[in-house]
Design a protein around this motif. Structure first.
Motif, PDB file in Angstrom:
ATOM      1  N   ALA A  10       0.841  -1.190   0.000  1.00 43.35           N
ATOM      2  CA  ALA A  10       0.000   0.000   0.000  1.00 43.35           C
ATOM      3  C   ALA A  10       0.874   1.237   0.000  1.00 43.35           C
ATOM      4  CB  ALA A  10      -0.916   0.005   1.213  1.00 43.35           C
ATOM      5  N   TRP A  11       1.905   1.263   0.840  1.00 45.67           N
ATOM      6  CA  TRP A  11       2.795   2.435   0.878  1.00 45.67           C
ATOM      7  C   TRP A  11       3.564   2.585  -0.447  1.00 45.67           C
ATOM      8  CZ3 TRP A  11       2.251   6.379   3.669  1.00 45.67           C
ATOM      9  CH2 TRP A  11       1.699   6.296   4.921  1.00 45.67           C
ATOM     10  N   THR A  12       3.921   1.524  -1.068  1.00 48.59           N
ATOM     11  CA  THR A  12       4.632   1.589  -2.338  1.00 48.59           C
ATOM     12  C   THR A  12       3.708   2.164  -3.409  1.00 48.59           C
ATOM     13  OG1 THR A  12       5.918  -0.349  -1.724  1.00 48.59           O
ATOM     14  CG2 THR A  12       5.906   0.221  -4.044  1.00 48.59           C
ATOM     15  N   THR A  15       3.200   5.893  -2.595  1.00 44.57           N
ATOM     16  CA  THR A  15       4.419   6.633  -2.913  1.00 44.57           C
ATOM     17  C   THR A  15       4.548   6.777  -4.425  1.00 44.57           C
ATOM     18  OG1 THR A  15       5.467   5.675  -0.977  1.00 44.57           O
ATOM     19  CG2 THR A  15       6.901   6.707  -2.561  1.00 44.57           C
ATOM     20  N   PHE A  16       4.226   5.716  -5.109  1.00 42.62           N
ATOM     21  CA  PHE A  16       4.316   5.772  -6.573  1.00 42.62           C
ATOM     22  C   PHE A  16       3.337   6.794  -7.139  1.00 42.62           C
ATOM     23  CE2 PHE A  16       2.924   4.292 -10.776  1.00 42.62           C
ATOM     24  CZ  PHE A  16       4.126   4.368 -11.449  1.00 42.62           C
ATOM     25  N   LEU A  17       2.104   6.796  -6.613  1.00 43.96           N
ATOM     26  CA  LEU A  17       1.098   7.741  -7.106  1.00 43.96           C
ATOM     27  C   LEU A  17       1.493   9.177  -6.768  1.00 43.96           C
ATOM     28  CD1 LEU A  17      -2.239   5.860  -6.301  1.00 43.96           C
ATOM     29  CD2 LEU A  17      -1.178   6.234  -8.532  1.00 43.96           C
ATOM     30  N   ILE A  18       2.051   9.422  -5.611  1.00 44.65           N
ATOM     31  CA  ILE A  18       2.497  10.776  -5.241  1.00 44.65           C
ATOM     32  C   ILE A  18       3.648  11.190  -6.158  1.00 44.65           C
ATOM     33  CG2 ILE A  18       3.613  12.131  -3.428  1.00 44.65           C
ATOM     34  CD1 ILE A  18       2.024  10.491  -1.393  1.00 44.65           C
ATOM     35  N   LEU A  19       4.566  10.280  -6.353  1.00 44.76           N
ATOM     36  CA  LEU A  19       5.696  10.560  -7.243  1.00 44.76           C
ATOM     37  C   LEU A  19       5.203  10.844  -8.664  1.00 44.76           C
ATOM     38  CD1 LEU A  19       8.762  10.713  -7.574  1.00 44.76           C
ATOM     39  CD2 LEU A  19       8.726   8.279  -8.090  1.00 44.76           C
ATOM     40  N   LEU A  20       4.168  10.123  -9.079  1.00 45.32           N
ATOM     41  CA  LEU A  20       3.592  10.329 -10.395  1.00 45.32           C
ATOM     42  C   LEU A  20       2.960  11.715 -10.493  1.00 45.32           C
ATOM     43  CD1 LEU A  20       3.397   8.139 -12.708  1.00 45.32           C
ATOM     44  CD2 LEU A  20       0.973   8.306 -12.338  1.00 45.32           C
TER      45      LEU A  20
END
Length: 161
Positions: A10-12, A15-20
């Motif tokens: 879930a955190w990955t 984090t990926f969506l925020i980074l995106l």
């Protein structure tokens, strides 16, 4: 083997969506605008190259026309030169022919004068010889002028016959 941990996953994903989202706002815009500007530059370069090619082809056609025109003018100049040379040749031949005719006429006139002079000399010699012969035959010496008149009349009669 591999285990999937729900929290880590879930955190990955978060984090990926925020980074995106961050990449979309910070990097994606400048990258897309750089790509669009690069595309526009390439399009302009292609258009410029096409225009330059058209200009070069037009210049080549113009050059070919100039070369053809220059060749035609050169041929015309050569033809005019030949015609002028032919006219000069004909003029020289005409002048030479006229001069030759003039020389021939002068020579004929001089021959006639010389022939008349020779005939007169022969007549004079014949008169003198005839007078001597007549004086010996007649043994009477008439006045010399009378003898000449008689002989000249005889010669004129012979010359006319």
């Amino acid at each position: 083997m591999l285990e999937v941990h729900g929290g880590l996953l879930a955190w990955t994903v978060v984090t990926f969506l925020i980074l995106l989202v961050i990449l979309k706002k910070v990097a994606w815009g400048p990258i897309l605008s750089a790509l669009e500007s690069r595309e526009a530059e390439i399009r302009d370069a292609l258009n410029s190259a096409a225009k330059a090619r058209e200009d070069a082809e037009k210049a080549s056609r113009d050059y070919e026309e100039l070369v053809k025109k220059a060749r035609a003018e050169a041929q015309q100049i050569v033809a005019d030169g030949k015609a002028a040379g032919e006219r000069v040749k004909n003029d020289i031949e005409t002048a030479a022919s006229g001069k030759a005719d003039e020389i021939i006429e002068k020579a004929k006139a001089q021959i006639d004068v010389e022939r008349e002079k020779a005939i007169q000399e022969i007549k004079s010699s014949v008169v003198d010889l005839s007078m001597e012969a007549a004086a010996k035959v007649i043994e009477k010496n008439l006045e010399s002028e009378d003898n000449r008149k008689l002989v000249n009349q005889a010669l004129e009669g012979i010359g006319q016959a």
